[in-house]
Design an enzyme around this catalytic site. Structure first.
Site, PDB file in Angstrom:
ATOM      1  N   GLU A 155      -5.662   9.428  -0.422  1.00 21.97           N
ATOM      2  CA  GLU A 155      -5.984   7.994  -0.317  1.00 21.97           C
ATOM      3  C   GLU A 155      -6.999   7.534  -1.361  1.00 21.97           C
ATOM      4  OE1 GLU A 155      -3.428   6.826   2.946  1.00 21.97           O
ATOM      5  OE2 GLU A 155      -4.318   5.920   1.185  1.00 21.97           O
ATOM      6  N   SER A 177      -3.526   0.972  -5.010  1.00 21.98           N
ATOM      7  CA  SER A 177      -2.867  -0.238  -4.481  1.00 21.98           C
ATOM      8  C   SER A 177      -3.872  -1.353  -4.225  1.00 21.98           C
ATOM      9  CB  SER A 177      -2.139   0.098  -3.168  1.00 21.98           C
ATOM     10  OG  SER A 177      -3.072   0.594  -2.217  1.00 21.98           O
ATOM     11  N   HIS A 215       0.844  -1.200   0.000  1.00 24.95           N
ATOM     12  CA  HIS A 215       0.000   0.000   0.000  1.00 24.95           C
ATOM     13  C   HIS A 215       0.883   1.255   0.000  1.00 24.95           C
ATOM     14  CE1 HIS A 215      -3.156   2.876   1.269  1.00 24.95           C
ATOM     15  NE2 HIS A 215      -2.160   3.407   1.954  1.00 24.95           N
ATOM     16  N   HIS A 234       1.618   4.983  -2.621  1.00 22.50           N
ATOM     17  CA  HIS A 234       1.946   6.385  -2.299  1.00 22.50           C
ATOM     18  C   HIS A 234       3.209   6.917  -2.983  1.00 22.50           C
ATOM     19  CE1 HIS A 234      -1.038   7.443   0.764  1.00 22.50           C
ATOM     20  NE2 HIS A 234      -0.944   6.204   1.213  1.00 22.50           N
TER      21      HIS A 234
HETATM   22  N1  HBI Z   1       0.606   5.838  10.414  1.00 24.00           N
HETATM   23  N2  HBI Z   1       2.202   4.528   9.362  1.00 24.00           N
HETATM   24  C1  HBI Z   1       1.078   5.278   9.275  1.00 24.00           C
HETATM   25  N3  HBI Z   1       0.465   5.449   8.091  1.00 24.00           N
HETATM   26  C2  HBI Z   1      -0.670   6.198   7.986  1.00 24.00           C
HETATM   27  O1  HBI Z   1      -1.235   6.353   6.899  1.00 24.00           O
HETATM   28  C3  HBI Z   1      -1.194   6.803   9.151  1.00 24.00           C
HETATM   29  C4  HBI Z   1      -0.518   6.610  10.365  1.00 24.00           C
HETATM   30  N4  HBI Z   1      -0.987   7.175  11.482  1.00 24.00           N
HETATM   31  C5  HBI Z   1      -2.155   8.052  11.500  1.00 24.00           C
HETATM   32  C6  HBI Z   1      -2.823   8.134  10.188  1.00 24.00           C
HETATM   33  N5  HBI Z   1      -2.334   7.561   9.084  1.00 24.00           N
HETATM   34  C7  HBI Z   1      -4.126   8.886  10.076  1.00 24.00           C
HETATM   35  O2  HBI Z   1      -4.890   8.618  11.219  1.00 24.00           O
HETATM   36  C8  HBI Z   1      -3.872  10.398   9.946  1.00 24.00           C
HETATM   37  O3  HBI Z   1      -3.868  10.681   8.565  1.00 24.00           O
HETATM   38  C9  HBI Z   1      -4.973  11.177  10.584  1.00 24.00           C
HETATM   39 FE    FE Z   2      -2.101   5.358   2.752  1.00 27.36          FE
END
Ligand code: HBI
Ligand code: FE
Length: 290
Positions: free
Chosen positions: A181, A200, A135, A140
């Site tokens: 996303e 993805s 993913h 990304h």
């Molecule tokens: N941590 N590794 C990772 N990847 C994410 O996409 C991610 C995260 N922590 C918080 C989060 N996304 C979302 O809750 C925030 O965009 C608000």
């Molecule tokens: Fe993501």
């Protein structure tokens, strides 16, 4: 899509274990990947690469082409970072899974993209619990090669830290969700995917563009900030940009007055329609009705 959390806590750590480093980064451990793990990557990569022509936006295709990402092996984050750094100043750092919001935002604000170093199992190809390496890297990284997305994601990190203080993080998280996303963009030759959660996903890459079920609505910042999203299934609505450049404006405007206006209006459920919506496609809701 993110489903039930793993047996460990929300952040992918064995319950109670503290992260090795305060910023939750770990070594990717590239040498430790097994042949089975590389094989899962190969399956996912080849399936998705066959599916995306005519579905992924031009910027995604261009980004992927310039990166050391191929079918045979899980990419080495150090090699991805060399290319990304030259192109947009970003680097890829390895994390064990979801990290706390403020840690995530701080990394993004400094152009460090946290990517899971683990990969899903062969028997759960379409069932994503947390963002894994497929993913994060396949979805990304190609978009982070695009200067507009690169600036937008950094601005999201900066904005996220501030939104937390203002108590409006859910509203901002929706903007990230419905763009980075799960965003769609209108190209001259048709509707295309730029959202990494779709790009993805084998099943959602088809659903997002072709299913009659979801609504597809022209992007509007306040409308998106008011709209809840699904994390357990396909989206009921996709927001469509006329151009990725429309995100540039979002990376620079002051969100405070927008938060204030949104705060005075009712939230919307994912499947709701609003009179002011610019409808690209009115969904029949057939998928989610089941
Ligand atoms: N941590 N590794 C990772 N990847 C994410 O996409 C991610 C995260 N922590 C918080 C989060 N996304 C979302 O809750 C925030 O965009 C608000
Ligand atoms: Fe993501």
């Amino acid at each position: 899509m993110r489903d039930k959390m793993r047996t460990s806590d929300k952040h992918g750590l064995a319950a109670g274990a503290a992260p090795a480093r305060a910023d939750w980064t770990i070594d990717q451990g590239w040498d430790a990947y097994t042949a089975q793990e590389h094989a899962v990557w190969k399956t996912l990569f080849e399936r998705q690469t066959k599916l995306l022509p005519g579905r992924a936006c031009d910027e995604f295709v261009a980004g992927m082409r310039q990166l050391p990402i191929g079918p045979d092996q899980i990419p080495d984050f150090r090699r991805l970072s060399e290319v990304l750094m030259r192109q947009t100043g970003w680097q890829i750092i390895a994390v064990p899974g979801l990290v706390p919001d403020e840690v995530f935002f701080d990394h993004l604000a400094h152009r460090r993209f946290p990517a899971g170093n683990f990969i899903r199992k062969a028997d759960e190809l379409d069932y994503l619990e947390e963002p894994d390496v497929f993913h994060d890297v396949f979805g990304h990284v190609p978009m982070l090669m695009n200067p507009v997305i690169a600036d937008f994601v950094q601005a999201y990190g900066v904005g996220g830290l501030r939104a937390q203080q203002l108590g409006v993080l859910p509203q901002l998280a929706r903007v990230y969700w419905y763009t980075v996303e799960f965003g769609l963009v209108q190209q001259k030759d048709g509707l295309r995917i730029y959202g990494s959660g779709i790009a993805s996903s084998y099943t959602e890459s088809v659903f997002a563009l072709e299913s009659p079920s979801p609504n597809r609505i022209g992007f509007d910042l306040e409308r998106v900030m008011r709209t809840n999203y699904r994390i357990d299934d396909f989206q009921e609505v996709y927001f469509v940009l006329d151009s990725l450049d429309d995100l540039l404006e979002l990376a620079t405007i002051d969100f405070a007055p927008v938060y204030a206006r949104v705060g005075r209006q009712p939230e919307l459920r994912p499947g709701d329609l609003n009179p002011a919506d610019r409808l690209v496609h009115r969904g029949d809701g057939s998928y989610h009705a089941r």
